[in-house]
Design a protein around this motif. Structure first.
Motif, PDB file in Angstrom:
ATOM      1  N   TYR A  88       0.898  -1.279  -0.002  1.00 41.70           N
ATOM      2  CA  TYR A  88       0.003   0.018  -0.031  1.00 41.70           C
ATOM      3  C   TYR A  88       0.900   1.314  -0.088  1.00 41.70           C
ATOM      4  CZ  TYR A  88      -4.423  -2.511   0.807  1.00 41.70           C
ATOM      5  OH  TYR A  88      -5.577  -3.392   0.850  1.00 41.70           O
ATOM      6  N   LEU A  89       1.996   1.211   0.699  1.00 41.26           N
ATOM      7  CA  LEU A  89       2.848   2.311   0.646  1.00 41.26           C
ATOM      8  C   LEU A  89       3.347   2.628  -0.645  1.00 41.26           C
ATOM      9  CD1 LEU A  89       4.734   4.548   2.511  1.00 41.26           C
ATOM     10  CD2 LEU A  89       6.311   2.632   2.678  1.00 41.26           C
ATOM     11  N   ILE A  90       3.664   1.683  -1.390  1.00 38.96           N
ATOM     12  CA  ILE A  90       4.260   1.826  -2.862  1.00 38.96           C
ATOM     13  C   ILE A  90       3.293   2.131  -3.729  1.00 38.96           C
ATOM     14  CG2 ILE A  90       5.453   0.814  -4.528  1.00 38.96           C
ATOM     15  CD1 ILE A  90       6.967   0.923  -1.902  1.00 38.96           C
ATOM     16  N   MET A  91       1.989   1.711  -3.596  1.00 36.71           N
ATOM     17  CA  MET A  91       0.964   1.587  -4.738  1.00 36.71           C
ATOM     18  C   MET A  91      -0.153   2.611  -4.519  1.00 36.71           C
ATOM     19  SD  MET A  91       0.589   0.313  -7.681  1.00 36.71           S
ATOM     20  CE  MET A  91      -0.277   0.854  -8.817  1.00 36.71           C
ATOM     21  N   GLY A  92      -0.126   3.279  -3.354  1.00 37.97           N
ATOM     22  CA  GLY A  92      -1.419   4.148  -2.925  1.00 37.97           C
ATOM     23  C   GLY A  92      -1.578   5.163  -3.835  1.00 37.97           C
ATOM     24  N   ILE A  93      -0.631   6.175  -4.039  1.00 37.00           N
ATOM     25  CA  ILE A  93      -0.578   7.282  -5.050  1.00 37.00           C
ATOM     26  C   ILE A  93      -0.625   6.793  -6.420  1.00 37.00           C
ATOM     27  CG2 ILE A  93       0.656   9.189  -5.797  1.00 37.00           C
ATOM     28  CD1 ILE A  93       1.180   9.948  -2.668  1.00 37.00           C
ATOM     29  N   PRO A  94       0.259   5.897  -6.991  1.00 37.53           N
ATOM     30  CA  PRO A  94       0.007   5.451  -8.283  1.00 37.53           C
ATOM     31  C   PRO A  94      -1.421   5.029  -8.576  1.00 37.53           C
ATOM     32  CG  PRO A  94       2.244   4.751  -7.215  1.00 37.53           C
ATOM     33  CD  PRO A  94       1.464   5.312  -6.394  1.00 37.53           C
ATOM     34  N   ALA A  95      -1.889   4.475  -7.642  1.00 38.60           N
ATOM     35  CA  ALA A  95      -3.479   3.788  -8.175  1.00 38.60           C
ATOM     36  C   ALA A  95      -4.380   4.757  -8.087  1.00 38.60           C
ATOM     37  CB  ALA A  95      -4.100   3.142  -6.777  1.00 38.60           C
ATOM     38  N   GLY A  96      -4.303   6.222  -7.446  1.00 37.23           N
ATOM     39  CA  GLY A  96      -5.065   6.941  -7.637  1.00 37.23           C
ATOM     40  C   GLY A  96      -4.787   7.744  -9.093  1.00 37.23           C
ATOM     41  N   MET A  97      -3.609   7.567  -9.567  1.00 35.55           N
ATOM     42  CA  MET A  97      -3.034   8.163 -10.791  1.00 35.55           C
ATOM     43  C   MET A  97      -3.656   7.292 -11.966  1.00 35.55           C
ATOM     44  SD  MET A  97       0.938   9.458 -10.309  1.00 35.55           S
ATOM     45  CE  MET A  97       1.190  10.690  -9.490  1.00 35.55           C
ATOM     46  N   PHE A 111      -4.542   8.190   1.271  1.00 33.03           N
ATOM     47  CA  PHE A 111      -5.365   7.368   2.209  1.00 33.03           C
ATOM     48  C   PHE A 111      -4.745   6.013   2.115  1.00 33.03           C
ATOM     49  CE2 PHE A 111      -9.180   5.909   4.546  1.00 33.03           C
ATOM     50  CZ  PHE A 111      -9.227   6.492   5.629  1.00 33.03           C
ATOM     51  N   MET A 112      -4.948   5.495   1.083  1.00 30.77           N
ATOM     52  CA  MET A 112      -4.633   4.001   0.870  1.00 30.77           C
ATOM     53  C   MET A 112      -3.222   3.809   1.087  1.00 30.77           C
ATOM     54  SD  MET A 112      -7.392   2.574  -0.203  1.00 30.77           S
ATOM     55  CE  MET A 112      -8.599   3.504   0.648  1.00 30.77           C
ATOM     56  N   THR A 113      -2.295   4.742   1.030  1.00 36.75           N
ATOM     57  CA  THR A 113      -0.873   4.521   1.212  1.00 36.75           C
ATOM     58  C   THR A 113      -0.829   4.127   2.850  1.00 36.75           C
ATOM     59  OG1 THR A 113      -0.119   5.725  -0.599  1.00 36.75           O
ATOM     60  CG2 THR A 113       1.417   5.450   1.210  1.00 36.75           C
ATOM     61  N   MET A 114      -1.573   4.678   3.594  1.00 36.10           N
ATOM     62  CA  MET A 114      -1.495   4.691   4.926  1.00 36.10           C
ATOM     63  C   MET A 114      -1.795   3.473   5.642  1.00 36.10           C
ATOM     64  SD  MET A 114       0.046   7.191   6.371  1.00 36.10           S
ATOM     65  CE  MET A 114       1.103   7.249   4.890  1.00 36.10           C
ATOM     66  N   VAL A 115      -2.596   2.436   4.914  1.00 37.27           N
ATOM     67  CA  VAL A 115      -2.797   0.998   5.334  1.00 37.27           C
ATOM     68  C   VAL A 115      -1.804   0.438   5.323  1.00 37.27           C
ATOM     69  CG1 VAL A 115      -4.052  -1.075   4.430  1.00 37.27           C
ATOM     70  CG2 VAL A 115      -4.983   1.230   3.863  1.00 37.27           C
ATOM     71  N   PHE A 116      -0.648   0.727   5.025  1.00 37.36           N
ATOM     72  CA  PHE A 116       0.759  -0.102   4.980  1.00 37.36           C
ATOM     73  C   PHE A 116       0.872   0.024   6.699  1.00 37.36           C
ATOM     74  CE2 PHE A 116       3.084   3.870   5.775  1.00 37.36           C
ATOM     75  CZ  PHE A 116       4.330   3.689   6.477  1.00 37.36           C
ATOM     76  N   GLY A 117       0.116   0.788   7.226  1.00 39.39           N
ATOM     77  CA  GLY A 117       0.590   1.142   8.828  1.00 39.39           C
ATOM     78  C   GLY A 117       0.225  -0.563   9.618  1.00 39.39           C
ATOM     79  N   CYS A 118      -0.482  -1.581   8.687  1.00 43.33           N
ATOM     80  CA  CYS A 118      -0.898  -2.547   9.164  1.00 43.33           C
ATOM     81  C   CYS A 118       0.486  -3.461   9.471  1.00 43.33           C
ATOM     82  CB  CYS A 118      -1.859  -3.226   8.335  1.00 43.33           C
ATOM     83  SG  CYS A 118      -1.927  -5.050   9.001  1.00 43.33           S
ATOM     84  N   ALA A 119       1.331  -3.393   8.310  1.00 38.78           N
ATOM     85  CA  ALA A 119       2.701  -3.772   8.423  1.00 38.78           C
ATOM     86  C   ALA A 119       3.405  -3.501   9.766  1.00 38.78           C
ATOM     87  CB  ALA A 119       3.492  -3.795   7.278  1.00 38.78           C
ATOM     88  N   PHE A 148       3.225  -9.726  -1.591  1.00 42.01           N
ATOM     89  CA  PHE A 148       3.486  -8.189  -1.707  1.00 42.01           C
ATOM     90  C   PHE A 148       2.591  -7.810  -3.116  1.00 42.01           C
ATOM     91  CE2 PHE A 148       6.019  -5.042  -4.287  1.00 42.01           C
ATOM     92  CZ  PHE A 148       5.636  -4.148  -3.524  1.00 42.01           C
ATOM     93  N   ILE A 149       2.662  -8.836  -4.209  1.00 45.25           N
ATOM     94  CA  ILE A 149       2.113  -8.375  -5.564  1.00 45.25           C
ATOM     95  C   ILE A 149       0.593  -8.675  -5.214  1.00 45.25           C
ATOM     96  CG2 ILE A 149       1.501  -9.536  -7.778  1.00 45.25           C
ATOM     97  CD1 ILE A 149       4.406 -10.289  -7.928  1.00 45.25           C
ATOM     98  N   SER A 150       0.261  -9.456  -4.304  1.00 50.71           N
ATOM     99  CA  SER A 150      -1.207  -9.365  -4.106  1.00 50.71           C
ATOM    100  C   SER A 150      -1.746  -8.216  -3.165  1.00 50.71           C
ATOM    101  CB  SER A 150      -1.431 -10.731  -3.018  1.00 50.71           C
ATOM    102  OG  SER A 150      -1.465 -11.902  -3.792  1.00 50.71           O
ATOM    103  N   GLY A 151      -0.769  -7.564  -2.424  1.00 56.36           N
ATOM    104  CA  GLY A 151      -1.086  -6.373  -1.651  1.00 56.36           C
ATOM    105  C   GLY A 151      -1.277  -5.144  -2.752  1.00 56.36           C
TER     106      GLY A 151
END
Length: 421
Positions: A57-66, A370-378, A115-118
């Motif tokens: 989520y840390l890696i993909m949050g902002i790119p997903a929004g794009m 917001f989605m990037t912050m889901v990496f808080g789980c890890a 990671f890829i599933s994430g």
């Protein structure tokens, strides 16, 4: 009438994706039980599936929004599903390797698959949350639709725990390969969803360009900035409670993994009940009131669970080999921990609803942040696992208490809309 049908079609698809996200994400917790029994492995290392899944989520949050801004919700969902198929197949392949010959390689391949599933889960979350909020018109109605999606999310989570509990009935002998049926079910769900979405018309809302330069503008809203920290810590509650209850029951109480899986599934069943209630009152009760109430109750429930007497009480489980209901003795405090599911049921949707309120043109980039912050789980899983290794499973729940206290602060103070100048 045609427009209304199209809108309901989009709502149904988004809710179905919500369910898929839960099934695949929740594979990580029972998989941690399998991994912990492959050798002398600490609680910290056993959580590698959660680390891989949520760091994505840390890696993909902002790119997903794009991606959403460039291709729209439908194409972005299709991209996410393809990524998910790849991740599931890699996790399956890790189970075909010889763990005795090279345990490090097995863990490495499994971590890549998680990671890829994430990445997939992050992309789909970026699709379903803002889409349901938009389809509901924001405010209480938007919150209500997200809560309805949460009902199906919890249903899929319960199914995942029950299925995995049946597959790894004896945790001491379980291997990653034992999870193959669950992985194949997840793969089939991805394929079916891909086909259905491919041939379904979705009315796309207009998208403003998503630029990284807009991040500063979104973060200038204090209530959003504090909300991102809120979702970061919330993940520690939602995943931490069932995860460490599961490990505690198997490791300290000596309960079979199959029975423990059924017991922990009650947590997700509580979330299902809570989301039914949240969905029914979501258009009448504000998100702020919801978070104030459930964060307070969470603090009380966790504290009671930690300090409850060691009295053993009978709890229903299932012998999946004989298809019989059995009763297992568990500590009284476990009931209290499982009831936390009633509280976490409405937290995600309510925090998201409060955090993005009034952001205007920054809403799209805000969803990515917001989605990037889901990496808080890890991060929170690693912290709680470290506390568990040092002080025991029960004391590790102080981490959950801390997270709940912050959410109470956010509801009472931090969520008030105020642009930082």
């Amino acid at each position: 009438m045609s427009q209304q049908k199209k809108q309901w079609g989009a709502i149904i698809i988004m809710i179905a994706l919500f369910a898929m996200i839960a099934f695949v994400t929740n594979l990580c917790t029972p998989m941690a039980t399998i991994i912990k029994n492959q050798g002398e492995i600490s609680n910290v290392l056993a959580q590698i599936g959660n680390y891989g899944n949520f760091v994505a989520y840390l890696i993909m949050g902002i790119p997903a929004g794009m991606l959403i801004a460039k291709y729209g919700y439908k194409k972005t969902a299709l991209i996410g599903l393809i990524v998910g198929m790849v991740g599931i197949l890699i996790q399956w392949y890790s189970g075909q390797l010889d763990a005795q010959a090279n345990l490090g390689l097995v863990f490495g391949v499994y971590l890549v698959g998680a990671f890829i599933s994430g990445l997939c889960m992050c992309i789909l979350n970026c699709v379903v949350n803002p889409m349901l909020n938009l389809l509901g018109g924001g405010g209480n109605k938007g919150n209500q639709l997200i809560q309805i999606g949460g009902v199906f999310n919890s249903t899929a989570a319960v199914a995942c725990y029950i299925l995995m509990g049946a597959l790894i009935a004896d945790a001491t002998k379980a291997k990653i390969a034992d999870a193959t049926p669950a992985l194949m079910i997840a793969l089939a769900i991805f394929v079916i969803a891909f086909i259905v979405i491919l041939f379904t018309k979705i009315e796309e809302p207009e998208q403003a360009p998503v630029e990284v330069s807009l991040i500063k503008g979104a973060m200038s809203y204090r209530h959003f900035a504090l909300g991102t920290l809120g979702i970061f810590l919330y993940m520690g509650i939602e995943v931490g409670v069932p995860n460490f209850v599961n490990l505690y029951l198997i490791s300290d109480c000596g309960i079979a993994a199959g029975t423990a899986g059924m017991i922990v599934a009650v947590y997700w069943f509580m979330m299902l009940i809570g989301r039914f209630v949240g969905a029914s009152i979501g258009n009448k009760v504000s998100a702020r009131t919801m978070i104030t109430t459930v964060s307070t109750i969470t603090i009380l429930l966790v504290l009671f669970g930690m300090f409850a007497p060691d009295t053993q009480v009978s709890f229903p489980g299932v012998d999946w080999g004989k298809l019989e209901v059995i009763w297992a003795p568990i500590p009284m405090g476990i009931f209290s921990f499982l009831l936390v599911g009633l509280c976490t049921s409405v937290m995600w949707g309510a925090i998201f609803n409060m955090a993005v309120e009034g952001l205007g043109k920054y809403t799209a980039i805000a969803s990515g942040i917001f989605m990037t912050m889901v990496f808080g789980c890890a991060v929170m899983m690693a912290i709680q696992a470290s506390v568990a290794d040092a002080f025991g499973y029960i004391n590790s729940f102080w981490v959950v208490v801390f997270c709940a206290v912050y959410l109470l602060f956010y509801a009472l103070v931090g969520s008030r809309i105020n642009t930082k100048k």
